[in-house]
Design a protein around this motif. Structure first.
Motif, PDB file in Angstrom:
ATOM      1  N   GLY A  90      -0.684  61.302 144.190  1.00 16.49           N
ATOM      2  CA  GLY A  90      -2.207  60.939 144.916  1.00 16.49           C
ATOM      3  C   GLY A  90      -2.427  61.827 143.439  1.00 16.49           C
ATOM      4  N   LYS A  91      -2.121  62.680 143.233  1.00 20.14           N
ATOM      5  CA  LYS A  91      -2.424  63.579 142.313  1.00 20.14           C
ATOM      6  C   LYS A  91      -2.705  63.243 140.737  1.00 20.14           C
ATOM      7  N   TYR A  92      -2.160  61.968 140.640  1.00 18.72           N
ATOM      8  CA  TYR A  92      -2.501  61.416 139.279  1.00 18.72           C
ATOM      9  C   TYR A  92      -3.401  59.910 139.412  1.00 18.72           C
ATOM     10  N   SER A  93      -3.763  59.847 140.878  1.00 18.17           N
ATOM     11  CA  SER A  93      -4.197  58.018 141.190  1.00 18.17           C
ATOM     12  C   SER A  93      -4.753  57.645 140.106  1.00 18.17           C
ATOM     13  N   GLY A  94      -4.769  56.642 140.146  1.00 18.52           N
ATOM     14  CA  GLY A  94      -5.457  56.147 138.804  1.00 18.52           C
ATOM     15  C   GLY A  94      -4.935  55.373 137.116  1.00 18.52           C
ATOM     16  N   VAL A  95      -3.594  56.255 137.440  1.00 20.99           N
ATOM     17  CA  VAL A  95      -3.038  56.330 136.322  1.00 20.99           C
ATOM     18  C   VAL A  95      -2.425  54.810 135.712  1.00 20.99           C
ATOM     19  N   LYS A  96      -2.315  53.831 135.164  1.00 22.91           N
ATOM     20  CA  LYS A  96      -2.007  52.589 134.638  1.00 22.91           C
ATOM     21  C   LYS A  96      -0.792  52.442 134.382  1.00 22.91           C
ATOM     22  N   ILE A  97      -0.420  51.288 134.407  1.00 22.37           N
ATOM     23  CA  ILE A  97       1.164  51.250 133.824  1.00 22.37           C
ATOM     24  C   ILE A  97       0.865  50.196 132.414  1.00 22.37           C
ATOM     25  N   PRO A  98       0.800  51.108 131.293  1.00 20.26           N
ATOM     26  CA  PRO A  98       0.572  51.174 129.829  1.00 20.26           C
ATOM     27  C   PRO A  98       1.639  50.003 129.352  1.00 20.26           C
ATOM     28  N   LEU A  99       0.331  49.682 128.204  1.00 22.05           N
ATOM     29  CA  LEU A  99       0.585  48.627 127.663  1.00 22.05           C
ATOM     30  C   LEU A  99       2.263  48.788 125.920  1.00 22.05           C
ATOM     31  N   PHE A 100       2.736  48.429 125.436  1.00 24.33           N
ATOM     32  CA  PHE A 100       3.444  48.481 124.740  1.00 24.33           C
ATOM     33  C   PHE A 100       2.980  49.811 123.305  1.00 24.33           C
ATOM     34  N   LYS A 101       2.209  48.124 123.525  1.00 26.67           N
ATOM     35  CA  LYS A 101       1.381  49.060 122.371  1.00 26.67           C
ATOM     36  C   LYS A 101       0.122  49.920 121.687  1.00 26.67           C
ATOM     37  N   GLU A 102      -0.229  50.758 123.555  1.00 29.93           N
ATOM     38  CA  GLU A 102      -0.219  51.606 123.466  1.00 29.93           C
ATOM     39  C   GLU A 102      -0.065  53.017 123.784  1.00 29.93           C
ATOM     40  N   PHE A 103       1.740  52.657 123.924  1.00 32.50           N
ATOM     41  CA  PHE A 103       2.334  53.567 123.556  1.00 32.50           C
ATOM     42  C   PHE A 103       2.619  54.559 122.271  1.00 32.50           C
ATOM     43  N   LEU A 104       3.025  53.110 121.349  1.00 37.26           N
ATOM     44  CA  LEU A 104       2.927  52.850 119.369  1.00 37.26           C
ATOM     45  C   LEU A 104       1.553  53.277 119.090  1.00 37.26           C
ATOM     46  N   ASP A 105       0.154  53.086 119.914  1.00 35.47           N
ATOM     47  CA  ASP A 105      -0.269  53.557 119.409  1.00 35.47           C
ATOM     48  C   ASP A 105      -0.201  55.020 119.421  1.00 35.47           C
ATOM     49  N   LEU A 106      -0.377  56.196 121.130  1.00 33.20           N
ATOM     50  CA  LEU A 106      -0.018  56.821 120.725  1.00 33.20           C
ATOM     51  C   LEU A 106       0.692  58.248 119.765  1.00 33.20           C
ATOM     52  N   ILE A 107       1.871  57.247 119.917  1.00 29.51           N
ATOM     53  CA  ILE A 107       3.085  57.969 119.168  1.00 29.51           C
ATOM     54  C   ILE A 107       2.867  58.144 118.016  1.00 29.51           C
ATOM     55  N   LYS A 108       1.817  57.269 117.225  1.00 28.07           N
ATOM     56  CA  LYS A 108       1.655  57.753 115.521  1.00 28.07           C
ATOM     57  C   LYS A 108       1.367  58.492 114.473  1.00 28.07           C
ATOM     58  N   PRO A 109       0.635  59.946 115.894  1.00 27.07           N
ATOM     59  CA  PRO A 109       0.881  61.074 114.630  1.00 27.07           C
ATOM     60  C   PRO A 109       2.551  61.926 114.912  1.00 27.07           C
ATOM     61  N   TYR A 110       3.308  60.851 115.591  1.00 29.01           N
ATOM     62  CA  TYR A 110       4.613  62.417 115.894  1.00 29.01           C
ATOM     63  C   TYR A 110       5.635  61.234 114.902  1.00 29.01           C
ATOM     64  N   LYS A 111       5.621  62.083 113.721  1.00 27.20           N
ATOM     65  CA  LYS A 111       6.062  61.233 112.663  1.00 27.20           C
ATOM     66  C   LYS A 111       8.008  61.618 112.615  1.00 27.20           C
ATOM     67  N   ASN A 112       7.738  62.334 113.461  1.00 26.22           N
ATOM     68  CA  ASN A 112       9.663  62.542 113.523  1.00 26.22           C
ATOM     69  C   ASN A 112      10.272  62.209 114.860  1.00 26.22           C
ATOM     70  N   LEU A 113       9.297  62.034 115.352  1.00 22.37           N
ATOM     71  CA  LEU A 113       9.856  61.891 117.171  1.00 22.37           C
ATOM     72  C   LEU A 113      10.692  60.230 116.936  1.00 22.37           C
TER      73      LEU A 113
END
Length: 261
Positions: A90-113
């Motif tokens: 329950g430490k992270y209660s409320g966390v949602k299953i992400p959309l793949f597109k949300e992940f892609l937006d998250l990683i935009k700044p990380y060009k060497n990942l």
């Protein structure tokens, strides 16, 4: 410079992010793995009933949320109503299953990942169209976000990997498994003819790894390699990448051993 893995520069992939510290396959888990310095993120992609791409490993939501049922039978709204933070008391209660597109937006700044996108929809009887549609939609987004050269596409299905290899003219790096039986190989083609890498799941001896390398297949290992003794074995065998649940510890051990640049 990307894809620099070798026996003396073993890369680290966060398996579903950083699941020892955060709920697996969630945005906070991926962000944590990025923050601790992984080279790659591994994640699992499925399609909802209303044809939306979401990140979740199991075919049911039972183990990682407060819900029950199959992902394929649920709409995006139904999935998003679930709590995906239950794995950490329950430490992270409320966390949602992400959309793949949300992940892609998250990683935009990380060009060497780098990225390991595991496709969880397989072209078994009755699911062929859905599996190919999922793969094609994932690839469309990979191309939209200019990630073609920074990812591998991963599946426990030789048939699906062959479909991608043929349809996209070998443009994508494909991730499979050893032994070959884990891929349910189809008659008429050998998956080892078109794999970029294979996660070795048994026979942890040098000969296994050398045989794969002699076929042009890079040799990776999985989450059982998580402490100094097992990482030493991986190095002796010839592993070039470790996919792990505990990236903080694995990175620290590799750096201490002089095996991560």
């Amino acid at each position: 410079m990307l894809w620099t893995q070798n026996e003396n520069n073993i890369l680290v992939a966060g398996h579903r992010g950083n699941p020892t510290q955060f709920p697996e396959n969630t945005l906070i888990s991926f962000q944590s793995a990025i923050d601790v310095g992984v080279d790659m993120l591994e994640l699992d992609i499925q399609m909802t009933k209303d044809e939306q791409l979401v990140i979740i490993h199991n075919h049911t939501v039972d183990a990682t949320t407060n819900g029950t049922g199959y992902v394929k039978d649920m709409t995006l709204n139904e999935l998003r109503a679930l709590d995906a933070g239950i794995q950490h008391n329950g430490k992270y209660s409320g966390v949602k299953i992400p959309l793949f597109k949300e992940f892609l937006d998250l990683i935009k700044p990380y060009k060497n990942l780098l990225f390991d996108f595991e496709l969880k929809e397989y072209p078994v009887h009755g699911n062929q169209e859905r599996a190919y549609q999922t793969a094609d939609t994932v690839i469309s987004l990979i191309e939209e976000y200019n990630l073609t050269d920074r990812c591998v596409l991963n599946a426990f299905s030789s048939k699906l990997l062959y479909y991608i290899h043929q349809k996209y003219n070998g443009r994508f790096k494909l991730h499979g498994y050893y032994p070959k039986s884990l891929l349910s190989p189809e008659p008429g083609h050998n998956p080892y003819d078109f794999l970029y890498c294979a996660c070795v799941c048994e026979d942890f001896i040098r000969t296994t790894f050398d045989n794969l390398k002699n076929q042009g297949i890079d040799t990776w290992v999985g989450t059982r390699f998580k402490d100094r003794s097992s990482i030493q074995l991986a190095h002796e065998c010839g592993a070039t990448l470790i996919t792990c649940d505990n990236p903080v510890e694995v990175l620290s051990i590799l750096k201490d051993m002089g095996l991560h640049q």
